[in-house]
Design a protein around this motif. Sequence first.
Motif, PDB file in Angstrom:
ATOM      1  N   ILE A   1       0.840  -1.201   0.000  1.00  0.00           N
ATOM      2  CA  ILE A   1       0.000   0.000   0.000  1.00  0.00           C
ATOM      3  C   ILE A   1       0.875   1.250   0.000  1.00  0.00           C
ATOM      4  O   ILE A   1       0.655   2.194  -0.756  1.00  0.00           O
ATOM      5  CB  ILE A   1      -0.946  -0.021   1.219  1.00  0.00           C
ATOM      6  N   TYR A   2       1.933   1.242   0.833  1.00  0.00           N
ATOM      7  CA  TYR A   2       2.822   2.404   0.882  1.00  0.00           C
ATOM      8  C   TYR A   2       3.491   2.631  -0.472  1.00  0.00           C
ATOM      9  O   TYR A   2       3.639   3.763  -0.930  1.00  0.00           O
ATOM     10  CB  TYR A   2       3.911   2.221   1.950  1.00  0.00           C
ATOM     11  N   ALA A   3       3.889   1.532  -1.100  1.00  0.00           N
ATOM     12  CA  ALA A   3       4.583   1.678  -2.389  1.00  0.00           C
ATOM     13  C   ALA A   3       3.656   2.320  -3.422  1.00  0.00           C
ATOM     14  O   ALA A   3       4.055   3.224  -4.166  1.00  0.00           O
ATOM     15  CB  ALA A   3       5.054   0.308  -2.885  1.00  0.00           C
ATOM     16  N   ALA A   4       2.413   1.870  -3.437  1.00  0.00           N
ATOM     17  CA  ALA A   4       1.459   2.458  -4.371  1.00  0.00           C
ATOM     18  C   ALA A   4       1.252   3.927  -4.052  1.00  0.00           C
ATOM     19  O   ALA A   4       1.203   4.776  -4.944  1.00  0.00           O
ATOM     20  CB  ALA A   4       0.128   1.703  -4.306  1.00  0.00           C
ATOM     21  N   ALA A   5       1.125   4.235  -2.754  1.00  0.00           N
ATOM     22  CA  ALA A   5       0.903   5.622  -2.358  1.00  0.00           C
ATOM     23  C   ALA A   5       2.119   6.482  -2.692  1.00  0.00           C
ATOM     24  O   ALA A   5       1.987   7.631  -3.107  1.00  0.00           O
ATOM     25  CB  ALA A   5       0.594   5.691  -0.868  1.00  0.00           C
TER      26      ALA A   5
ATOM     27  N   ALA B   1       4.217   6.012  -5.145  1.00  0.00           N
ATOM     28  CA  ALA B   1       4.234   6.234  -6.588  1.00  0.00           C
ATOM     29  C   ALA B   1       3.225   7.320  -6.969  1.00  0.00           C
ATOM     30  O   ALA B   1       3.424   8.056  -7.926  1.00  0.00           O
ATOM     31  CB  ALA B   1       3.906   4.948  -7.319  1.00  0.00           C
ATOM     32  N   ALA B   2       2.154   7.398  -6.210  1.00  0.00           N
ATOM     33  CA  ALA B   2       1.151   8.412  -6.510  1.00  0.00           C
ATOM     34  C   ALA B   2       1.447   9.721  -5.791  1.00  0.00           C
ATOM     35  O   ALA B   2       0.626  10.631  -5.791  1.00  0.00           O
ATOM     36  CB  ALA B   2      -0.236   7.890  -6.106  1.00  0.00           C
ATOM     37  N   ALA B   3       2.629   9.815  -5.158  1.00  0.00           N
ATOM     38  CA  ALA B   3       3.063  11.011  -4.454  1.00  0.00           C
ATOM     39  C   ALA B   3       2.063  11.450  -3.390  1.00  0.00           C
ATOM     40  O   ALA B   3       1.783  12.640  -3.238  1.00  0.00           O
ATOM     41  CB  ALA B   3       3.334  12.157  -5.447  1.00  0.00           C
ATOM     42  N   ILE B   4       1.515  10.502  -2.661  1.00  0.00           N
ATOM     43  CA  ILE B   4       0.535  10.854  -1.644  1.00  0.00           C
ATOM     44  C   ILE B   4       0.934  10.286  -0.280  1.00  0.00           C
ATOM     45  O   ILE B   4       0.376  10.669   0.749  1.00  0.00           O
ATOM     46  CB  ILE B   4      -0.888  10.382  -2.072  1.00  0.00           C
ATOM     47  N   HIS B   5       1.969   9.458  -0.255  1.00  0.00           N
ATOM     48  CA  HIS B   5       2.367   8.812   0.994  1.00  0.00           C
ATOM     49  C   HIS B   5       2.679   9.832   2.093  1.00  0.00           C
ATOM     50  O   HIS B   5       2.172   9.728   3.210  1.00  0.00           O
ATOM     51  CB  HIS B   5       3.571   7.901   0.735  1.00  0.00           C
TER      52      HIS B   5
ATOM     53  N   ALA C   1      -6.730   7.932  -5.604  1.00  0.00           N
ATOM     54  CA  ALA C   1      -7.338   7.095  -6.643  1.00  0.00           C
ATOM     55  C   ALA C   1      -6.263   6.448  -7.515  1.00  0.00           C
ATOM     56  O   ALA C   1      -6.385   5.291  -7.922  1.00  0.00           O
ATOM     57  CB  ALA C   1      -8.293   7.916  -7.500  1.00  0.00           C
ATOM     58  N   ILE C   2      -5.173   7.206  -7.782  1.00  0.00           N
ATOM     59  CA  ILE C   2      -4.078   6.630  -8.574  1.00  0.00           C
ATOM     60  C   ILE C   2      -3.446   5.470  -7.805  1.00  0.00           C
ATOM     61  O   ILE C   2      -3.217   4.383  -8.347  1.00  0.00           O
ATOM     62  CB  ILE C   2      -3.014   7.705  -8.911  1.00  0.00           C
ATOM     63  N   ALA C   3      -3.218   5.689  -6.498  1.00  0.00           N
ATOM     64  CA  ALA C   3      -2.629   4.624  -5.675  1.00  0.00           C
ATOM     65  C   ALA C   3      -3.529   3.392  -5.701  1.00  0.00           C
ATOM     66  O   ALA C   3      -3.048   2.259  -5.806  1.00  0.00           O
ATOM     67  CB  ALA C   3      -2.440   5.118  -4.242  1.00  0.00           C
TER      68      ALA C   3
END
Length: 606
Positions: free
Chosen positions: A460-464, A466-470, A500-502
């Motif tokens: 989940i963190y990796a996806a976030a 990548a979406a610059a939201i972490h 949503a991107i994440a």
Amino acid sequence: MTISNAPAQFSPKQAVSSNRLLGLWRLMRGFRLIYVGAVLSLGIAALAKTATYLLLRYFVDDVLGRGFGVPFLLLVALGFVGLALGEGLFSFLSGRWAARTAEGTALRLRNYLFDHIQRLSFAYHDQTRTGELLQRSTSDVEAVRRFYADQAIGLGRIIILFAVNFVAIWNLNRNLAILSVIVVPVLVVVSYFFFGRVSRRYEEYQEQDARVSTRLQENLTGVRVVKAFARQAYEIDKFEKENWDKFQKGRRLILMHSLYWPSSDILAGLQMLAGFVIGGIMAINGTITAGTYLAYAGMVIWIIWPMRNLGRIIVQMSTGLVSYDRVMAIVREEEEPLSEGSYRPRGNVRGEIVFNDVGFSYGEGEQVLKHISFRVEPGQSVALLGSTGSGKTSLVNLLPRFYEYDSGSITLDGVELKEYPRDYLRSQIGIVEQEPFLFSRTIRENISYGVDREVSDEEIYAAARAAAIHEVIMSFPEGYDTLVGERGVTLSGGQKQRVAIARTLLRNPRILILDDATSSVDTETEGLIRRALQRLMEGRTTFVIAHRIQSVMNADLILVLDKGEIVQMGRHEDLMAQEGIYRDIYHLQARIEDELQQELEATVTV
Ligand code: CTP
Ligand code: MG
């Protein structure tokens, strides 16, 4: 669950019928036995009641004053008590079973509607107002529930009471029996007259009610727009008009009911009076015994009272029938066949997509896509550019088969799209919608939405990231457990887009569609996301819709759309070498940025 005795494979679809009574009967599948039990119990209760009057007659005529001993009198008294208990018990059972049927059927229907509505096509939802669906799944289901719990069972009760008591009186004295039903035909005619009218009024009322719900729902959803445009007064006025209309329609419905009541009351009252007077005269003359008169006086009430209610119940039943139709109109709609398709590959798709002369229109409307032809190799990225309304979203929405194209062909890995089951396509295609919707749940739940397997925090963190939201999420006190929406944090438009991107990235789809996914994100953050995506997009076929040339210039293929047609196509260098919209937009955007830059520098040096 209490509906365990309902057949598991039952679907309300099987209860679709143009004969509404038949349909309602089918809808009860799995409960019909206990419903019949409820009606039978009613019958037993009615028999017990009538037997009480007959026992009374026996007591008055044959026991009183005949010198029976105390033990026999006690036996008769016991008889009265026994009958009363029996009547009470079976009335209770009947009510309980009827309620169980009604609640169980309604529960199942509501669950089914929720499930079914989610499976209807995009096209259906485009055309249907949310308020209407809401109202039909709640208030109309409630009317159907009442049909079973009160109306159908009430009708059964009336018929049974009538039959039992009529036969009992008939056996006492035929003339009395005829006397006691003399107004029944008139009552039936009057009820029938009101039935049709109430039906119509009720339908109008429910439609208006749906309109009020829709308006309420739209205004709650769009409350920001209303405020921003300072249209409160206008919206309030509109709402009040609709609400007033509902009030009036409700009043007309009640009026019909209230006209019916006195007329049936007068008829029933006259009937009762005639029965008592004529019966009394017969008793005085000695045509009938005192006991018979007493029993008759008791039983005739149970003929007339139900008759009076017959009208009311028939009239109310009309509301149940109308609601049945309204619910079934949704049930009747075909679900989008999710798993239907002749070609279901084992693994993932490669992602080669070919459009060949594709034409598409929404419903009967004008064509929004015309002669669309292009080819994407696996792993390539396609950018779509074009003015608003030019058909970009429509084009990408064809890929997961949200809508079906009308003409031409789209192939994925060489197989026509229509051969693929929709659920397979949707598992392969990740889409970040133009207006992403987040649920009122935690951020973690929102990001892992739609992933069936267990996902680790790291994923989940990796996806976030990548979406610059972490970083943003971590800055909230509750981090990933922060609630989104109403009772939680309110995310900005750009933050929502990034969540949503994440969410889409986590699903790791082979084909990625980003519909204006970075429109609410500043240039710098967009750059971050773009670089992260470029890494993630490796090996995936990607569609990017964007308005900034910067976001599209690195694509392998750029499509410029105008009014549903591809007017330019190629790589950045090719398009820059041509005259046309692309170069114009490029220069325009470059000039704006230069000017901004100069202004910025000017302010800094001052
Ligand atoms: N349209 C429609 N029914 C829909 C969606 C869109 O009739 N459910 C129509 C729109 O009115 C528009 C055309 O289809 O005329 C193309 O819409 P769309 O593909 O959404 O345009 P985009 O290029 O995506 O526009 P935007 O940049 O504003 O998102
Ligand atoms: Mg769009």
